[in-house]
Design a protein around this motif. Structure first.
Motif, mmCIF file in Angstrom:
data_model
loop_
_atom_site.group_PDB
_atom_site.id
_atom_site.type_symbol
_atom_site.label_atom_id
_atom_site.label_comp_id
_atom_site.label_asym_id
_atom_site.label_seq_id
_atom_site.Cartn_x
_atom_site.Cartn_y
_atom_site.Cartn_z
ATOM 1 N N VAL A 376 3.314 60.446 22.102
ATOM 2 C CA VAL A 376 4.113 60.446 21.109
ATOM 3 C C VAL A 376 5.173 59.667 20.905
ATOM 4 C CG1 VAL A 376 5.495 62.253 19.268
ATOM 5 C CG2 VAL A 376 3.418 63.118 20.565
ATOM 6 N N GLU A 377 5.819 59.307 21.805
ATOM 7 C CA GLU A 377 6.982 58.523 21.745
ATOM 8 C C GLU A 377 6.290 57.023 21.790
ATOM 9 O OE1 GLU A 377 10.000 57.532 21.435
ATOM 10 O OE2 GLU A 377 10.127 59.630 20.779
ATOM 11 N N THR A 378 5.307 56.578 22.140
ATOM 12 C CA THR A 378 4.764 55.200 21.998
ATOM 13 C C THR A 378 4.247 55.214 20.564
ATOM 14 O OG1 THR A 378 3.913 55.459 24.257
ATOM 15 C CG2 THR A 378 3.257 53.650 22.905
ATOM 16 N N VAL A 379 3.604 56.289 19.995
ATOM 17 C CA VAL A 379 3.262 56.010 18.504
ATOM 18 C C VAL A 379 4.482 55.831 17.780
ATOM 19 C CG1 VAL A 379 2.235 57.328 16.717
ATOM 20 C CG2 VAL A 379 1.229 57.560 18.815
ATOM 21 N N ALA A 380 5.461 56.576 18.004
ATOM 22 C CA ALA A 380 6.761 56.471 17.140
ATOM 23 C C ALA A 380 7.404 55.123 17.398
ATOM 24 C CB ALA A 380 7.899 57.497 17.627
ATOM 25 N N ALA A 381 7.362 54.639 18.471
ATOM 26 C CA ALA A 381 8.067 53.211 18.904
ATOM 27 C C ALA A 381 7.001 52.067 18.141
ATOM 28 C CB ALA A 381 7.942 52.934 20.526
ATOM 29 N N VAL A 382 5.835 52.290 17.932
ATOM 30 C CA VAL A 382 5.025 51.451 17.315
ATOM 31 C C VAL A 382 5.526 51.486 15.911
ATOM 32 C CG1 VAL A 382 2.785 50.763 16.486
ATOM 33 C CG2 VAL A 382 3.081 51.519 18.941
ATOM 34 N N PHE A 383 5.585 52.427 15.214
ATOM 35 C CA PHE A 383 6.022 52.590 13.773
ATOM 36 C C PHE A 383 7.436 51.993 13.683
ATOM 37 C CE2 PHE A 383 2.874 56.218 13.401
ATOM 38 C CZ PHE A 383 2.151 55.494 12.056
ATOM 39 N N ARG A 384 8.292 52.270 14.492
ATOM 40 C CA ARG A 384 9.820 51.833 14.399
ATOM 41 C C ARG A 384 9.669 50.187 14.383
ATOM 42 N NH1 ARG A 384 11.462 56.488 17.664
ATOM 43 N NH2 ARG A 384 11.136 55.082 19.477
ATOM 44 N N VAL A 385 8.973 49.895 15.351
ATOM 45 C CA VAL A 385 8.763 48.293 15.514
ATOM 46 C C VAL A 385 8.190 47.819 14.196
ATOM 47 C CG1 VAL A 385 7.507 46.289 16.498
ATOM 48 C CG2 VAL A 385 8.855 48.015 18.117
ATOM 49 N N LEU A 386 6.945 48.500 13.482
ATOM 50 C CA LEU A 386 6.682 47.911 12.323
ATOM 51 C C LEU A 386 7.566 47.799 11.180
ATOM 52 C CD1 LEU A 386 2.988 49.109 12.925
ATOM 53 C CD2 LEU A 386 3.694 46.780 12.917
ATOM 54 N N ALA A 387 8.197 49.126 11.419
ATOM 55 C CA ALA A 387 9.131 49.290 10.037
ATOM 56 C C ALA A 387 10.286 48.188 9.996
ATOM 57 C CB ALA A 387 10.005 50.399 10.317
ATOM 58 N N GLU A 388 10.719 47.634 11.414
ATOM 59 C CA GLU A 388 11.428 46.466 11.394
ATOM 60 C C GLU A 388 10.986 45.149 11.195
ATOM 61 O OE1 GLU A 388 13.439 47.317 15.172
ATOM 62 O OE2 GLU A 388 14.093 49.261 14.261
ATOM 63 N N ASN A 389 9.843 45.019 11.402
ATOM 64 C CA ASN A 389 8.783 43.893 11.349
ATOM 65 C C ASN A 389 7.689 43.906 10.678
ATOM 66 O OD1 ASN A 389 10.314 42.330 13.638
ATOM 67 N ND2 ASN A 389 9.991 44.470 14.464
ATOM 68 N N PRO A 390 7.772 43.968 9.516
ATOM 69 C CA PRO A 390 6.764 44.641 8.459
ATOM 70 C C PRO A 390 5.482 43.362 8.800
ATOM 71 C CG PRO A 390 8.587 44.136 7.229
ATOM 72 C CD PRO A 390 9.192 43.920 8.447
ATOM 73 N N ALA A 391 4.410 44.167 8.835
ATOM 74 C CA ALA A 391 3.181 43.475 9.030
ATOM 75 C C ALA A 391 2.346 43.644 7.776
ATOM 76 C CB ALA A 391 2.443 44.182 10.264
#
Ligand code: T4K
Length: 391
Positions: A376-391
């Protein structure tokens, strides 16, 4: 375990995946091997493999009890159960269904030359919108099939009122709703009948399997005939039918699962809660809520992205998949955009704006035994990075 803090840590950008093994939505719960083996020993001793065997009968009795309903007719799978229920109710012409559902709901109608007419959903619940159902009524409408998507009950009372007003049948696709309730009453007794799926990926599984729940003895008897070629006793076929029988080995897995329903629900709920607290904090993400006043199986962790999230849903999916987190876009793009419905109703999307919108914004997360806090933490981390670095 790698830590994901910046874009360079993501597998889509060349880093190794977070997990060596694929994490799935709907990982089957198989229970303890000894419990299953015990049932298998009995199957070997009796040498009775299918055709209304004792394990199937026990399963039917216990599933009916669990849902406080009089009859449970077990079948090969949920799709055949839908087909047999639809045929037993003698539906025809047009039947109103949501498009935002698994394709089986629509196919079970089309397979029997009945036209599925897609009605839009309420975006807040993902369930049939009664007002949209009313808009789709025509003189050819014979029934409404509500879907208890994600185990949350369709608006039963409102749909029943429409059905009563217009002399229509009402039944439910309850494939997701094993052990769920509506206004405190277990799913199973609403409409003419309700159809469960026991597929491997469901909260309750029997490898493959399904059942129709009903309080109508005439309907139950008719479906029992229909699932066994129409046989009434030996050499006596009294009704059209097919082969919809559940086998003993499938019932054995179902019986093992029945002993772990509470445990399974507890694990599902923990997973759901940890996703909720991890993802809810990220602007633009929300996790679909379950009503605490109802019984639910918490099998599905449904995440909605809204306009505040800067990466597209599909970019998130790609990033998660690269980490071996196999989130799914259930039920994109909606039945109306799949064949044969896309060709039959090329303009259906115009009447289904909420379906189109929700189908483009939802991701269902891996859950089950392999998913713990780290996942769950990894999923959240992926989303957080994508929130800061839009793909
Ligand atoms: N109505 C509704 C609303 C339904 O959702 C369904 C079925 C039905 C009717 C029809 O009931 P059945 O006739 O299926 O009893 C899966 C299931 O096959 C399907 O049963 C289910 N809905 C649907 C929501 O999900 P797919 O095409 O997504 O399956 P698949 O093979 O991609 O598997 C899903 C995930 O589970 C994957 O990530 C892999 C994992 N998995 C799958 C299997 C079979 C495992 O880890 N182990 C396994 O054994 O449809």
């Amino acid at each position: 375990m790698k830590s994901i803090k910046s874009a360079g840590d993501l597998a889509i950008n060349g880093a190794p995946p977070a997990f060596p093994e694929m994490l799935h939505v709907g990982r089957p719960w198989v229970g303890p091997r000894e419990a299953f083996d015990k049932y298998v020993d009995g199957i070997y001793e009796r040498n009775w493999l299918t055709n209304d065997g004792p394990l199937v009968q026990e399963l039917e009795r216990r599933v009916a009890e669990h849902h406080c309903v009089e009859h449970c007719v077990a079948m090969t799978n949920g799709t055949i159960a839908l087909e047999i229920a639809i045929r037993a109710l003698e539906l025809g012409g047009e039947v109103i269904v949501p498009s935002y559902t698994f394709i089986a709901t629509a196919h079970a109608l089309h397979w029997q030359e009945i036209t599925p007419v897609f009605a839009d959903i309420d975006p807040a619940t993902h369930l049939l919108d009664p007002a949209a159902v009313r808009r789709m009524l025509t003189p050819r409408t014979s029934a409404i099939i509500g879907v208890h998507l994600w185990g949350r009950a369709a608006p039963v009372d409102e749909l029943q009122a429409i059905a009563d007003e217009h002399g229509l049948h009402l039944m439910f696709d309850a494939a997701h709703a094993f052990g769920c309730s509506y206004k405190g009453q277990m799913i199973g007794s609403f409409g003419a009948c309700e159809v469960l799926s026991f597929h491997a990926t469901k909260y309750f599984n029997s490898f493959e399997g399904g059942a129709v729940l009903t309080n109508d003895v005439v309907l139950a008897d008719k479906m029992r005939l229909m699932r066994n070629f129409g046989f009434s006793g030996m050499d006596n076929v009294i009704h059209p039918g097919t082969n919809g029988k559940m086998s003993e080995i499938c019932a054995a897995m179902g019986l093992v699962n029945l002993d772990y329903l509470e445990e399974r629900k507890r694990v599902n709920r923990l997973t759901y809660e940890s996703y909720r607290s991890a993802l809810q904090r990220i602007p633009g993400l929300s996790v679909l809520e379950y009503n605490d006043a109802e019984s639910n199986n918490y099998q599905y962790v449904v995440v909605e992205l809204d306009a505040r999230f800067p990466s597209s849903r599909d970019a998130c999916l790609e990033a998660l998949h690269a980490e071996n987190i196999r989130a799914r876009r259930y039920f994109w793009p909606g039945c109306h955009r799949m064949q044969p419905y896309r060709s039959l109703f090329p303009h259906a999307g115009l009447l289904l704006p909420e379906t189109e919108d929700i189908a483009a914004r939802v991701l269902v997360m891996p859950a089950g035994g392999m998913v713990d806090e780290t996942v769950v933490e990894t999923v959240a981390a992926v989303f957080r990075v994508l929130a800061e670095n839009p793909a």
